[in-house]
Design a protein around this motif. Structure first.
Motif, PDB file in Angstrom:
ATOM      1  N   PHE A 244      45.640  43.753  50.873  1.00  0.00           N
ATOM      2  CA  PHE A 244      45.841  42.367  50.428  1.00  0.00           C
ATOM      3  C   PHE A 244      44.527  41.583  50.504  1.00  0.00           C
ATOM      4  O   PHE A 244      44.230  40.765  49.627  1.00  0.00           O
ATOM      5  CB  PHE A 244      46.916  41.691  51.270  1.00  0.00           C
ATOM      6  CG  PHE A 244      47.440  40.420  50.670  1.00  0.00           C
ATOM      7  CD1 PHE A 244      48.523  40.450  49.798  1.00  0.00           C
ATOM      8  CD2 PHE A 244      46.853  39.192  50.953  1.00  0.00           C
ATOM      9  CE1 PHE A 244      49.013  39.271  49.223  1.00  0.00           C
ATOM     10  CE2 PHE A 244      47.334  38.022  50.383  1.00  0.00           C
ATOM     11  CZ  PHE A 244      48.419  38.066  49.516  1.00  0.00           C
ATOM     12  N   ALA A 245      43.740  41.834  51.544  1.00  0.00           N
ATOM     13  CA  ALA A 245      42.460  41.131  51.694  1.00  0.00           C
ATOM     14  C   ALA A 245      41.504  41.493  50.562  1.00  0.00           C
ATOM     15  O   ALA A 245      40.778  40.628  50.042  1.00  0.00           O
ATOM     16  CB  ALA A 245      41.837  41.474  53.046  1.00  0.00           C
ATOM     17  N   ILE A 246      41.489  42.779  50.173  1.00  0.00           N
ATOM     18  CA  ILE A 246      40.635  43.192  49.048  1.00  0.00           C
ATOM     19  C   ILE A 246      41.059  42.474  47.766  1.00  0.00           C
ATOM     20  O   ILE A 246      40.230  41.931  47.026  1.00  0.00           O
ATOM     21  CB  ILE A 246      40.698  44.724  48.865  1.00  0.00           C
ATOM     22  CG1 ILE A 246      40.040  45.426  50.053  1.00  0.00           C
ATOM     23  CG2 ILE A 246      40.034  45.138  47.558  1.00  0.00           C
ATOM     24  CD1 ILE A 246      40.223  46.933  50.048  1.00  0.00           C
ATOM     25  N   THR A 280      45.990  45.570  44.132  1.00  0.00           N
ATOM     26  CA  THR A 280      45.800  45.718  45.567  1.00  0.00           C
ATOM     27  C   THR A 280      46.683  44.747  46.354  1.00  0.00           C
ATOM     28  O   THR A 280      47.187  45.084  47.422  1.00  0.00           O
ATOM     29  CB  THR A 280      44.323  45.512  45.947  1.00  0.00           C
ATOM     30  OG1 THR A 280      43.844  44.288  45.361  1.00  0.00           O
ATOM     31  CG2 THR A 280      43.475  46.673  45.461  1.00  0.00           C
ATOM     32  N   MET A 281      46.896  43.537  45.833  1.00  0.00           N
ATOM     33  CA  MET A 281      47.780  42.604  46.542  1.00  0.00           C
ATOM     34  C   MET A 281      49.233  43.067  46.492  1.00  0.00           C
ATOM     35  O   MET A 281      49.972  42.927  47.468  1.00  0.00           O
ATOM     36  CB  MET A 281      47.634  41.196  45.952  1.00  0.00           C
ATOM     37  CG  MET A 281      46.362  40.492  46.396  1.00  0.00           C
ATOM     38  SD  MET A 281      46.344  38.704  46.062  1.00  0.00           S
ATOM     39  CE  MET A 281      46.155  38.723  44.283  1.00  0.00           C
ATOM     40  N   ILE A 282      49.633  43.652  45.370  1.00  0.00           N
ATOM     41  CA  ILE A 282      50.994  44.205  45.291  1.00  0.00           C
ATOM     42  C   ILE A 282      51.152  45.374  46.254  1.00  0.00           C
ATOM     43  O   ILE A 282      52.145  45.478  46.984  1.00  0.00           O
ATOM     44  CB  ILE A 282      51.305  44.636  43.842  1.00  0.00           C
ATOM     45  CG1 ILE A 282      51.429  43.407  42.935  1.00  0.00           C
ATOM     46  CG2 ILE A 282      52.587  45.462  43.797  1.00  0.00           C
ATOM     47  CD1 ILE A 282      51.594  43.749  41.470  1.00  0.00           C
ATOM     48  N   ILE A 283      50.155  46.274  46.273  1.00  0.00           N
ATOM     49  CA  ILE A 283      50.205  47.421  47.193  1.00  0.00           C
ATOM     50  C   ILE A 283      50.221  46.944  48.642  1.00  0.00           C
ATOM     51  O   ILE A 283      50.954  47.456  49.487  1.00  0.00           O
ATOM     52  CB  ILE A 283      49.020  48.360  46.936  1.00  0.00           C
ATOM     53  CG1 ILE A 283      49.161  49.017  45.558  1.00  0.00           C
ATOM     54  CG2 ILE A 283      48.940  49.433  48.025  1.00  0.00           C
ATOM     55  CD1 ILE A 283      47.941  49.819  45.131  1.00  0.00           C
ATOM     56  N   GLY A 284      49.394  45.932  48.941  1.00  0.00           N
ATOM     57  CA  GLY A 284      49.377  45.390  50.298  1.00  0.00           C
ATOM     58  C   GLY A 284      50.729  44.835  50.702  1.00  0.00           C
ATOM     59  O   GLY A 284      51.199  45.047  51.825  1.00  0.00           O
ATOM     60  N   THR A 285      51.362  44.128  49.774  1.00  0.00           N
ATOM     61  CA  THR A 285      52.699  43.589  50.058  1.00  0.00           C
ATOM     62  C   THR A 285      53.701  44.704  50.292  1.00  0.00           C
ATOM     63  O   THR A 285      54.552  44.624  51.184  1.00  0.00           O
ATOM     64  CB  THR A 285      53.165  42.706  48.882  1.00  0.00           C
ATOM     65  OG1 THR A 285      52.214  41.655  48.670  1.00  0.00           O
ATOM     66  CG2 THR A 285      54.528  42.101  49.165  1.00  0.00           C
TER      67      THR A 285
END
Length: 315
Positions: A244-246, A280-285
């Motif tokens: 999510f940070a990336i 990347t934000m979707i994967i982080g979630t």
């Protein structure tokens, strides 16, 4: 009672009588009080009939018969659950493990204070290509991953203090990693003894090359369980935060660039950074959600019956 000998088996009718007589001879010569627990893991030959006959002749012989084949780990779990001896010895039923090793294994537990002693078949009578080389690679990986310094994790001949077998949960295909399970449970005084390995006298091996594939997969599982089994959010949450940070960093970059630096440039949706940020934000979630689900499952799980016992003898 001094010793419980736990023996899981599958279609070993040719060797059972000889194995019983050999164990009984060792016990008698050393004045041990003992029990032999045979766990018939769904044999389709005459193994259970032989166990029944042995039990009628020797009341120290006990038997557990599964309704079908559930696997070696489940057989060991059932045997450990019934074992009453101060020291529990496990061995295979194919006569490749020597009962003559029992007295020294017993002394290492009782007198030397080990929690667990694992056999090391330093000289093997197996195929070099099919078994020995894959076994060496497997044991190297197990040592590096678990931190338990044993040469032969998969040796069936092991000795345990009774407290160990009553406080570990052997399930799935984890019988290869009982020393690791013991260490994770707090029994860290683990020793090793070079034991005699004998060529198979009867029948054929029940394990193929696929056991090494399964072994490496189980190694990954036990590594995860030992590090994050009770706190899955620590792993998934950390991965989720990083991803999510990336994504957030890319989103901030393209936002600042579009608003203040390059206003006349390409649309944000035409930039590859936009899709990197979104993905990347979707994967982080998703990692965060996986961690939450893991925590919920861990807190609400109930023990499930892993095998069905058909018959028992002297238990």
């Amino acid at each position: 009672m001094h010793i419980s000998v736990v023996i899981p088996l599958l279609n070993e009718e040719e060797s059972l009588t000889e194995l019983h007589d050999w164990i009984a001879k060792v016990m008698l010569s050393n004045a041990f009080t003992y029990e032999i627990i045979f766990i018939d893991d769904g044999s389709t030959d005459k193994s259970w009939n032989l166990i029944t006959n042995l039990s009628n002749k020797n009341k120290s012989v006990k038997g557990i018969r599964f309704l079908r084949n559930f696997g070696k780990s489940q057989a060991l779990h059932a045997g450990f659950n019934k074992a009453q001896g101060d020291v529990v010895i496990t061995m295979d039923a194919d006569l490749q493990d020597s009962p003559d090793e029992i007295p020294e294994l017993y002394n290492m537990i009782v007198n030397d204070g080990y929690d667990l002693v694992s056999g090391w078949k330093k000289k093997r009578y197996d195929s070099i290509i099919a078994k020995n080389l894959p076994s060496k690679l497997f044991n190297w990986a197990a040592r590096k991953t678990s931190g338990v310094k044993l040469h032969d994790f998969n040796c069936g001949l092991k000795a345990y203090h009774n407290d160990v077998v009553k406080n570990i949960d052997v399930n799935g295909e984890m019988h290869r990693y009982i020393p690791v399970l013991s260490k994770n449970a707090g029994f860290s005084n683990i020793g090793e003894k070079v034991v005699q390995h004998q060529a198979r006298k009867y029948g054929v091996t029940k394990f193929g090359m696929d056991r090494f594939v399964h072994g490496f997969l189980d190694l990954i599982t036990i590594w995860f369980l030992s590090h994050f089994g009770k706190r899955p959010m620590h792993l998934f949450g950390a991965l989720g935060f990083i991803m999510f940070a990336i994504g957030f960093a890319f989103a901030v970059y393209i936002g600042v660039d579009k608003l203040f630096i390059n206003r006349a440039g390409r649309l944000i949706t035409q930039r590859p950074q936009f899709y990197i940020a979104l993905s990347t934000m979707i994967i982080g979630t998703q990692f965060f959600v996986a961690g939450f689900l893991g925590e919920l499952i861990l807190r609400n799980r109930t023990d499930k019956k892993r095998y069905t016992i058909k018959d028992q003898l002297n238990i």
